[in-house]
Design a protein around this motif. Structure first.
Motif, PDB file in Angstrom:
ATOM      1  N   LYS A  87      -2.154  -8.658   1.392  1.00 40.80           N
ATOM      2  CA  LYS A  87      -0.972  -9.223   0.666  1.00 40.80           C
ATOM      3  C   LYS A  87       0.475  -8.440   0.788  1.00 40.80           C
ATOM      4  O   LYS A  87       1.312  -8.998   0.761  1.00 40.80           O
ATOM      5  N   ILE A  88      -0.040  -7.293   1.337  1.00 41.78           N
ATOM      6  CA  ILE A  88       1.286  -6.380   1.437  1.00 41.78           C
ATOM      7  C   ILE A  88       1.728  -6.367   2.657  1.00 41.78           C
ATOM      8  O   ILE A  88       1.160  -5.934   3.960  1.00 41.78           O
ATOM      9  N   ARG A  90       4.144  -2.420 -10.688  1.00 43.86           N
ATOM     10  CA  ARG A  90       3.864  -3.549 -11.609  1.00 43.86           C
ATOM     11  C   ARG A  90       4.628  -4.582 -11.261  1.00 43.86           C
ATOM     12  O   ARG A  90       4.109  -6.013 -11.021  1.00 43.86           O
ATOM     13  N   GLU A  91       5.833  -4.420 -10.775  1.00 46.08           N
ATOM     14  CA  GLU A  91       6.890  -5.499 -10.435  1.00 46.08           C
ATOM     15  C   GLU A  91       6.216  -6.281  -9.011  1.00 46.08           C
ATOM     16  O   GLU A  91       6.296  -7.407  -8.941  1.00 46.08           O
ATOM     17  N   PHE A  92       5.497  -5.414  -8.511  1.00 48.45           N
ATOM     18  CA  PHE A  92       4.905  -6.017  -7.073  1.00 48.45           C
ATOM     19  C   PHE A  92       3.884  -6.822  -7.434  1.00 48.45           C
ATOM     20  O   PHE A  92       3.879  -8.115  -6.699  1.00 48.45           O
ATOM     21  N   LEU A  93       2.953  -6.494  -8.251  1.00 46.82           N
ATOM     22  CA  LEU A  93       1.977  -7.125  -8.596  1.00 46.82           C
ATOM     23  C   LEU A  93       2.388  -8.614  -9.179  1.00 46.82           C
ATOM     24  O   LEU A  93       1.867  -9.482  -9.041  1.00 46.82           O
ATOM     25  N   LYS A  94       3.294  -8.518 -10.035  1.00 43.23           N
ATOM     26  CA  LYS A  94       3.930  -9.558 -10.794  1.00 43.23           C
ATOM     27  C   LYS A  94       4.474 -10.532  -9.670  1.00 43.23           C
ATOM     28  O   LYS A  94       4.295 -11.757  -9.678  1.00 43.23           O
ATOM     29  N   MET A 148       8.646  -0.670  -1.554  1.00 47.60           N
ATOM     30  CA  MET A 148       7.949  -0.051  -2.580  1.00 47.60           C
ATOM     31  C   MET A 148       8.113   1.695  -2.264  1.00 47.60           C
ATOM     32  O   MET A 148       8.253   2.467  -3.198  1.00 47.60           O
ATOM     33  N   THR A 149       8.264   1.982  -1.116  1.00 52.61           N
ATOM     34  CA  THR A 149       8.542   3.402  -0.945  1.00 52.61           C
ATOM     35  C   THR A 149       9.904   3.774  -1.263  1.00 52.61           C
ATOM     36  O   THR A 149      10.220   5.064  -1.241  1.00 52.61           O
ATOM     37  N   GLN A 150      10.753   2.856  -1.294  1.00 55.95           N
ATOM     38  CA  GLN A 150      12.105   3.331  -1.853  1.00 55.95           C
ATOM     39  C   GLN A 150      12.020   3.790  -3.319  1.00 55.95           C
ATOM     40  O   GLN A 150      13.153   4.316  -3.565  1.00 55.95           O
ATOM     41  N   VAL A 151      10.900   3.686  -4.097  1.00 58.44           N
ATOM     42  CA  VAL A 151      10.964   4.331  -5.235  1.00 58.44           C
ATOM     43  C   VAL A 151      11.133   5.831  -5.226  1.00 58.44           C
ATOM     44  O   VAL A 151      11.619   6.408  -6.120  1.00 58.44           O
ATOM     45  N   ASP A 152      10.802   6.388  -4.055  1.00 55.44           N
ATOM     46  CA  ASP A 152      10.995   7.791  -3.784  1.00 55.44           C
ATOM     47  C   ASP A 152      12.428   8.411  -3.972  1.00 55.44           C
ATOM     48  O   ASP A 152      13.213   9.197  -4.593  1.00 55.44           O
ATOM     49  N   LEU A 153      13.276   7.396  -3.411  1.00 56.38           N
ATOM     50  CA  LEU A 153      14.696   7.514  -3.057  1.00 56.38           C
ATOM     51  C   LEU A 153      15.621   7.439  -4.332  1.00 56.38           C
ATOM     52  O   LEU A 153      16.459   7.922  -4.558  1.00 56.38           O
ATOM     53  N   ASP A 154      14.933   6.280  -4.899  1.00 58.40           N
ATOM     54  CA  ASP A 154      15.750   5.745  -6.056  1.00 58.40           C
ATOM     55  C   ASP A 154      15.336   6.381  -7.432  1.00 58.40           C
ATOM     56  O   ASP A 154      15.788   6.260  -8.315  1.00 58.40           O
TER      57      ASP A 154
END
Length: 57
Positions: free
Chosen positions: A23-24, A47-51, A32-38
């Protein structure tokens, strides 16, 4: 994607991880990898992705 010792402890995860893997998209991974930068909390991003994908409410 997941450690072998974790799979041994939780064998049902293998099927769940395989289903998620189908599904990804590359775009999803990039977001999702933007998490590191932000400096976002990885749990919140996951959680947001799964929703968004309808896996959880």
């Amino acid at each position: 994607m997941i450690r072998e010792d974790t799979l041994k402890k939780y064998p049902k995860l293998k099927g769940i991880i395989n289903e998620l893997g189908e599904k990804i998209t590359e775009k999803d991974m990039a977001e999702m990898t933007q998490v590191d930068l932000d400096k976002q909390d990885p749990r919140d991003v996951a959680r947001e992705f799964l929703k968004k994908k309808g896996f959880i409410k």
